[in-house]
Structure formats: structure tokens, C-alpha cells
Design a protein around this motif. Structure first.
Motif, PDB file in Angstrom:
ATOM      1  N   TYR A 146     -10.714   0.530  -0.293  1.00 36.13           N
ATOM      2  CA  TYR A 146     -10.800   1.494  -0.109  1.00 36.13           C
ATOM      3  C   TYR A 146      -9.820   2.385  -1.035  1.00 36.13           C
ATOM      4  CZ  TYR A 146     -11.230   6.076   2.310  1.00 36.13           C
ATOM      5  OH  TYR A 146     -11.130   7.253   2.019  1.00 36.13           O
ATOM      6  N   ARG A 147      -8.518   2.148  -1.052  1.00 37.19           N
ATOM      7  CA  ARG A 147      -7.772   2.838  -2.011  1.00 37.19           C
ATOM      8  C   ARG A 147      -7.584   2.335  -3.032  1.00 37.19           C
ATOM      9  NH1 ARG A 147      -2.457   3.418   0.363  1.00 37.19           N
ATOM     10  NH2 ARG A 147      -2.078   3.665  -2.158  1.00 37.19           N
ATOM     11  N   ARG A 148      -8.792   1.429  -3.707  1.00 34.75           N
ATOM     12  CA  ARG A 148      -8.255   1.171  -5.221  1.00 34.75           C
ATOM     13  C   ARG A 148     -10.132   1.659  -5.315  1.00 34.75           C
ATOM     14  NH1 ARG A 148      -6.002  -3.730  -7.587  1.00 34.75           N
ATOM     15  NH2 ARG A 148      -8.770  -4.441  -8.391  1.00 34.75           N
TER      16      ARG A 148
ATOM     17  N   LEU B  17      -1.070  -1.198  -5.431  1.00 38.48           N
ATOM     18  CA  LEU B  17      -2.549  -2.478  -4.844  1.00 38.48           C
ATOM     19  C   LEU B  17      -3.061  -3.499  -5.284  1.00 38.48           C
ATOM     20  CD1 LEU B  17      -5.101   1.196  -5.366  1.00 38.48           C
ATOM     21  CD2 LEU B  17      -2.914   0.712  -3.462  1.00 38.48           C
TER      22      LEU B  17
ATOM     23  N   LEU C 240       1.020  -1.058   0.478  1.00 41.76           N
ATOM     24  CA  LEU C 240      -0.141   0.303   0.217  1.00 41.76           C
ATOM     25  C   LEU C 240       1.078   1.513  -0.144  1.00 41.76           C
ATOM     26  CD1 LEU C 240      -3.092  -0.347   2.262  1.00 41.76           C
ATOM     27  CD2 LEU C 240      -3.176  -0.687   0.196  1.00 41.76           C
ATOM     28  N   GLU C 241       2.542   1.487   0.953  1.00 43.18           N
ATOM     29  CA  GLU C 241       2.983   2.081   1.144  1.00 43.18           C
ATOM     30  C   GLU C 241       3.201   2.269  -0.921  1.00 43.18           C
ATOM     31  OE1 GLU C 241       4.940   5.437   2.753  1.00 43.18           O
ATOM     32  OE2 GLU C 241       3.347   4.157   2.979  1.00 43.18           O
TER      33      GLU C 241
ATOM     34  N   LEU D  79     -13.600   6.021   7.814  1.00 43.33           N
ATOM     35  CA  LEU D  79     -13.822   5.798   6.179  1.00 43.33           C
ATOM     36  C   LEU D  79     -15.261   4.861   6.153  1.00 43.33           C
ATOM     37  CD1 LEU D  79      -9.817   3.917   6.738  1.00 43.33           C
ATOM     38  CD2 LEU D  79     -10.581   5.891   5.380  1.00 43.33           C
TER      39      LEU D  79
ATOM     40  N   CYS E 125     -16.649   5.476   2.407  1.00 48.13           N
ATOM     41  CA  CYS E 125     -17.580   4.661   1.329  1.00 48.13           C
ATOM     42  C   CYS E 125     -18.718   4.713   0.805  1.00 48.13           C
ATOM     43  CB  CYS E 125     -16.962   3.618   2.417  1.00 48.13           C
ATOM     44  SG  CYS E 125     -15.758   3.226   2.024  1.00 48.13           S
TER      45      CYS E 125
ATOM     46  N   MET F 163      -8.574  -1.595   3.891  1.00 44.92           N
ATOM     47  CA  MET F 163      -7.841  -0.676   3.752  1.00 44.92           C
ATOM     48  C   MET F 163      -7.862  -0.836   1.948  1.00 44.92           C
ATOM     49  SD  MET F 163      -8.101   1.565   5.430  1.00 44.92           S
ATOM     50  CE  MET F 163      -6.255   2.640   4.825  1.00 44.92           C
ATOM     51  N   VAL F 164      -7.093  -2.051   1.577  1.00 48.90           N
ATOM     52  CA  VAL F 164      -6.798  -1.850  -0.181  1.00 48.90           C
ATOM     53  C   VAL F 164      -7.967  -1.888  -1.188  1.00 48.90           C
ATOM     54  CG1 VAL F 164      -5.760  -3.380  -1.704  1.00 48.90           C
ATOM     55  CG2 VAL F 164      -4.751  -3.702   0.714  1.00 48.90           C
TER      56      VAL F 164
ATOM     57  N   ASP G 203       2.117   1.777  -3.274  1.00 52.51           N
ATOM     58  CA  ASP G 203       0.923   2.667  -4.345  1.00 52.51           C
ATOM     59  C   ASP G 203       0.669   1.157  -5.515  1.00 52.51           C
ATOM     60  OD1 ASP G 203      -1.490   3.726  -5.136  1.00 52.51           O
ATOM     61  OD2 ASP G 203       0.013   4.558  -6.102  1.00 52.51           O
TER      62      ASP G 203
END
Length: 245
Positions: free
Chosen positions: A70-72, A41, A36-37, A97, A101, A67-68, A39
Motif C-alpha cells: 500500500y505504501r509503495r 520501503l 516503514l517508519e 484501506l 486501494c 501495508m508495505v 520510509d
């Protein structure tokens, strides 16, 4: 990478597993954080899904997958995972979060309802401030700029730049600029810059834009945005009396 890099609280959760499984899941969770750091994904998703397959009732594993997602931008899946974390752990720390969402899914009324629920009042300050920023964003989505600004006017806003509130200062500056209050926006972007020691925001770039020194990287060298070709002027060399653009 051994898995021991995880926080002690996560290791406590993994104690419900066999030692071999716990060690394996821990390594997957460390990889999720690292990817994640970076990027990366897709790779992070693969590790998170493996962790959930091996430890589906461990809150940390479900949170990692959430979290993954969410980042996607997969807000539906992220929301499902965050709800599972809340059910398994009894913790409300993911409410900001979850609200975001709901916002991402276009369900603004549900987002605001969740943000104003009793669980939100029990959040630690850091999570409360994040929730404040999200609620302001929802108001902006609805075209309610004045309400978006008011939502950010919490006591922590007046804290000094070093008070750990740079994201709040940034959000406030952003709304001020959207309202056309550029001079005030500049003051608050400056506060954000002073507090953002890890460069989490683009407050520096926003200040440059307001000051008329917006920089674009060309093929050969940086140029001042909007300069005619061949103009011999370096980025940031505007006269002191230039008006912001």
C-alpha cells in the motif's frame, strides 16, 4: 530488536508456528514496522515477503506485506493481501484501506459499494472515521466537491480539537478550501493543528499558505515566497491587515 516488541495479539497468532519459526517471523515483522517508519520501503518489502514465506497463514504477516504494498502504491497487491487477512482472521478492520486501494485502482464504484457494505457498519470509531475520509476523497476524485463535504459531516466532526479527530478536521478544511471557502477552511485547519499533537498532517503549512506566509527554503536562508530578491523581510512578518493570498 528481539521480536518481543510486537503486540500481544500478534504473538497469539504466531503461536501456530514452531517456536523457532515464530521468533524469526516476529523479528521480521518488527523490522517491517521500523522500516516503514523510516520510509525505507524496499527493505521493508524484503522483510515482509520473508515473513509471508515463513508464515503465510498468519494474518499479521499478510497484513504487514499488504501495508508495505500500500505504501509503495501497489494497490492491486495490497488489496489481495488485505482480502487474505480478512479471510484468515474474520476481521473487517482493513476495510478503509481496501476501499482506498479500490480508489487507487480507479474503481470508484466498487470502492463506494465496499464502503457502504454491512461490514463497514461494524467498524470501531477510528476505522469508521478513516473510511469517512476515504469516501470523501472518492467524491473529490469524481468532481463531486459538495458531496465530498457532506460525506465528512458526521457527528464526530463537531468534537473538540483534542478529541482525536484532527484528520477529519483537516479533510474538512481541505474540501472547504477547494470550494473556495477560505475563511471557513482556515478555522478548520486551526482545529486540526490544535488536535494534531504528533504532526501527522501539514495543517500548519496550510494555515501559513492561507495567511500569505508561505515559506520556501532557499540555498542560504528562508524567504517569503514571492518576495522580490533583496527584500528585507523575515518569514511570517506580514502586517496584521494583510489580506490572505
Amino acid at each position: 530488536m528481539t521480536g518481543k516488541e510486537l503486540d500481544r495479539s500478534v504473538h497469539q497468532q504466531l503461536r501456530t508456528l514452531s517456536k523457532e519459526n515464530a521468533d524469526g517471523v516476529a523479528k521480521h515483522l518488527v523490522m517491517v514496522a521500523a522500516l516503514l517508519e523510516a520510509d525505507e520501503l524496499d527493505a521493508a518489502l524484503a522483510h515482509a515477503e520473508t515473513a509471508v514465506r515463513r508464515a503465510g497463514r498468519v494474518p499479521a504477516a499478510r497484513e504487514a506485506l499488504g501495508m508495505v504494498a500500500y505504501r509503495r502504491g501497489d494497490f492491486s497487491r495490497a488489496l489481495t493481501e488485505f482480502r487474505t487477512v480478512r479471510r484468515l482472521s474474520g476481521s473487517s478492520h482493513l476495510i478503509p484501506l481496501m476501499v482506498d486501494c479500490e480508489r487507487g485502482l480507479g474503481r470508484h464504484s466498487r470502492a463506494l459499494e465496499l464502503a457502504s457494505g454491512p461490514e463497514a457498519t461494524t467498524l470501531p470509531e477510528a476505522e469508521r472515521l478513516e473510511l469517512t475520509i476515504v469516501v470523501s476523497g472518492i467524491r473529490r476524485d469524481l468532481g463531486q466537491l459538495d458531496a465530498a463535504l457532506v460525506a465528512l459531516q458526521v457527528p464526530a466532526l463537531r468534537r473538540g480539537p483534542k478529541g482525536g479527530v484532527h484528520r477529519l478536521h483537516y479533510a474538512y478544511a481541505d474540501v472547504l478550501e477547494a470550494l473556495g471557502r477560505r475563511e471557513e477552511a482556515r478555522e478548520w485547519f486551526l482545529k486540526a493543528v490544535e488536535g494534531d499533537v504528533e504532526n501527522e498532517t501539514d495543517a500548519v503549512e496550510r494555515l501559513e499558505e492561507l495567511d500569505g506566509i508561505r515559506v520556501e527554503l532557499g540555498e542560504d536562508e528562508p524567504e517569503l515566497a514571492g518576495m522580490p530578491p533583496g527584500e528585507d523581510e523575515s518569514p511570517g512578518s506580514t502586517d496584521a491587515g494583510d489580506e490572505p493570498r
